[in-house]
Design an enzyme around this catalytic site. Sequence first.
Site, PDB file in Angstrom:
ATOM      1  N   GLY A   1       4.213  -6.528   6.164  1.00 21.97           N
ATOM      2  CA  GLY A   1       3.608  -7.617   7.033  1.00 21.97           C
ATOM      3  C   GLY A   1       1.946  -7.371   6.906  1.00 21.97           C
TER       4      GLY A   1
ATOM      5  N   GLY B   1       7.587   1.013   5.589  1.00 22.30           N
ATOM      6  CA  GLY B   1       6.113   1.806   5.325  1.00 22.30           C
ATOM      7  C   GLY B   1       5.084   1.438   4.286  1.00 22.30           C
TER       8      GLY B   1
ATOM      9  N   LYS C   1       0.846  -1.232  -0.009  1.00 24.40           N
ATOM     10  CA  LYS C   1      -0.140  -0.110  -0.019  1.00 24.40           C
ATOM     11  C   LYS C   1       0.743   1.357  -0.002  1.00 24.40           C
ATOM     12  CE  LYS C   1       1.014   1.581   3.958  1.00 24.40           C
ATOM     13  NZ  LYS C   1       1.442   2.534   4.997  1.00 24.40           N
TER      14      LYS C   1
ATOM     15  N   ASP D   1      -3.260  -1.852   9.494  1.00 22.99           N
ATOM     16  CA  ASP D   1      -3.384  -1.863   7.933  1.00 22.99           C
ATOM     17  C   ASP D   1      -4.115  -3.087   7.357  1.00 22.99           C
ATOM     18  OD1 ASP D   1      -2.377   0.786   7.406  1.00 22.99           O
ATOM     19  OD2 ASP D   1      -0.419  -0.102   7.461  1.00 22.99           O
TER      20      ASP D   1
HETATM   21  P1  ATP Z   1       3.743  -0.940   9.065  1.00 26.87           P
HETATM   22  O1  ATP Z   1       2.690  -1.540   8.677  1.00 26.87           O
HETATM   23  O2  ATP Z   1       3.591  -0.672  10.411  1.00 26.87           O
HETATM   24  O3  ATP Z   1       3.767   0.639   8.504  1.00 26.87           O
HETATM   25  P2  ATP Z   1       5.709  -1.278   7.619  1.00 26.87           P
HETATM   26  O4  ATP Z   1       5.266  -1.495   6.463  1.00 26.87           O
HETATM   27  O5  ATP Z   1       6.750  -0.040   7.818  1.00 26.87           O
HETATM   28  O6  ATP Z   1       5.101  -1.542   8.826  1.00 26.87           O
HETATM   29  P3  ATP Z   1       6.640  -4.193   7.451  1.00 26.87           P
HETATM   30  O7  ATP Z   1       7.241  -4.731   6.265  1.00 26.87           O
HETATM   31  O8  ATP Z   1       5.179  -4.551   7.983  1.00 26.87           O
HETATM   32  O9  ATP Z   1       6.902  -2.737   7.894  1.00 26.87           O
HETATM   33  O10 ATP Z   1       7.405  -4.843   8.940  1.00 26.87           O
HETATM   34  C1  ATP Z   1       7.293  -4.219  10.289  1.00 26.87           C
HETATM   35  C2  ATP Z   1       7.761  -5.302  11.074  1.00 26.87           C
HETATM   36  O11 ATP Z   1       7.086  -6.536  11.170  1.00 26.87           O
HETATM   37  C3  ATP Z   1       9.344  -5.658  10.729  1.00 26.87           C
HETATM   38  O12 ATP Z   1      10.140  -5.188  11.744  1.00 26.87           O
HETATM   39  C4  ATP Z   1       8.989  -7.250  10.678  1.00 26.87           C
HETATM   40  O13 ATP Z   1       9.964  -7.907  11.432  1.00 26.87           O
HETATM   41  C5  ATP Z   1       7.778  -7.597  11.223  1.00 26.87           C
HETATM   42  N1  ATP Z   1       6.978  -8.838  10.407  1.00 26.87           N
HETATM   43  C6  ATP Z   1       6.256  -9.689  10.719  1.00 26.87           C
HETATM   44  N2  ATP Z   1       5.953 -10.467   9.789  1.00 26.87           N
HETATM   45  C7  ATP Z   1       6.166  -9.998   8.671  1.00 26.87           C
HETATM   46  C8  ATP Z   1       6.014 -10.180   7.315  1.00 26.87           C
HETATM   47  N3  ATP Z   1       5.448 -11.240   7.010  1.00 26.87           N
HETATM   48  N4  ATP Z   1       6.699  -9.304   6.566  1.00 26.87           N
HETATM   49  C9  ATP Z   1       7.216  -8.371   7.014  1.00 26.87           C
HETATM   50  N5  ATP Z   1       7.434  -7.961   8.198  1.00 26.87           N
HETATM   51  C10 ATP Z   1       6.995  -8.571   8.982  1.00 26.87           C
END
Ligand code: ATP
Length: 320
Positions: free
Chosen positions: A130, A126, A16, A164
């Site tokens: 996850g 961002g 997203k 999200d």
């Molecule tokens: P947010 O949704 O909080 O903005 P983000 O998009 O910045 O997060 P993500 O890639 O979702 O970041 O990762 C956030 C944290 O979640 C990471 O530190 C990671 O270790 C953990 N995590 C757990 N499961 C997953 C997954 N399947 N993919 C990515 N990160 C994961």
Amino acid sequence: MGGVVPGRVRVRVPAKVNLFLRVGGVREDGYHDLVTVLQSISLHDTLLAVLDVSGASAHPAARRFMGLCLTVDGLGAVPTGEDNLALRAARALMSQVGIGTDRAGGQHEGPVTRLHLTKRIPVAAGMAGGSADAAAALVALNHLWQAELDRDVLRELAAELGSDVPFCVAGGTALATGTGTSTAQVLARGTYHWVVGVTDAELSTPEVYRAHDAVGTATDAQPDAVLQALRTGDAEALGAALHNDLEVAAMHLLPELVAKRDALLQAGALGAIVSGSGPTVLGLAASAQEAVALAAAVESMFDRVEIALSPAGGPEVASE
Ligand code: ATP
């Protein structure tokens, strides 16, 4: 659960972007109130879910249990244990449909669901990687286990997994409020061409919110200009209206992001913005051709540059 039929389901789930993000005050539960316009973007992860009944006991009690395991490949390091959001989503779905976790060496060994995740969405960047994987697991296992839960129930499960995740279950374009879990689809015309500038350094979302509380300034920005640009499919107006209250905090933690955003603007992007809590920086291009030129112009500023389109749909399911 309708029945235990071996099978494979592959789900492609998009990342997203926040085209608009305003951060409000801190709520009693410690979260911030948000107003955000989210759009799914073609950069995606893939989750393969395979139901293996070969080792399962024929005892009727075995049907109430399920083994679950996860392997991961692709870009970035994510937890492979119970902390992985895809596994947490799978456990939440199991408990919703009344399947227990198989007991190792138990008397009534059940079937095993094997998940394999291929990451392309940058991690802690961002782009809700996850959350996207959690949404992919809910959608994939709802099919694979023939659970037949409707989207509303999936959305309720999703809201418990992360702010999200409900958006990622639906995809498209939405206005989200509250902690981000309350979403309404909005009208969006046109296709947008993005250059996604990836930086390997990770930014933790809670840390960015703490920096926002310390150094960010409260704005009363409104999403109207972004919503209007989307209604008319006007990429130039969208570029000018992109807004993210967390950008100042992300740039405070990683000052190199200022030069990265400026490089995109100087190379002709219609607008450039830190994605969510960063550190990914997005540049909006006027066309597919312009996106290729823009990506080439800024490639040396980033660890990786991708070209992507928005809006993408929701998680795409293929049964195999
Ligand atoms: P947010 O949704 O909080 O903005 P983000 O998009 O910045 O997060 P993500 O890639 O979702 O970041 O990762 C956030 C944290 O979640 C990471 O530190 C990671 O270790 C953990 N995590 C757990 N499961 C997953 C997954 N399947 N993919 C990515 N990160 C994961």
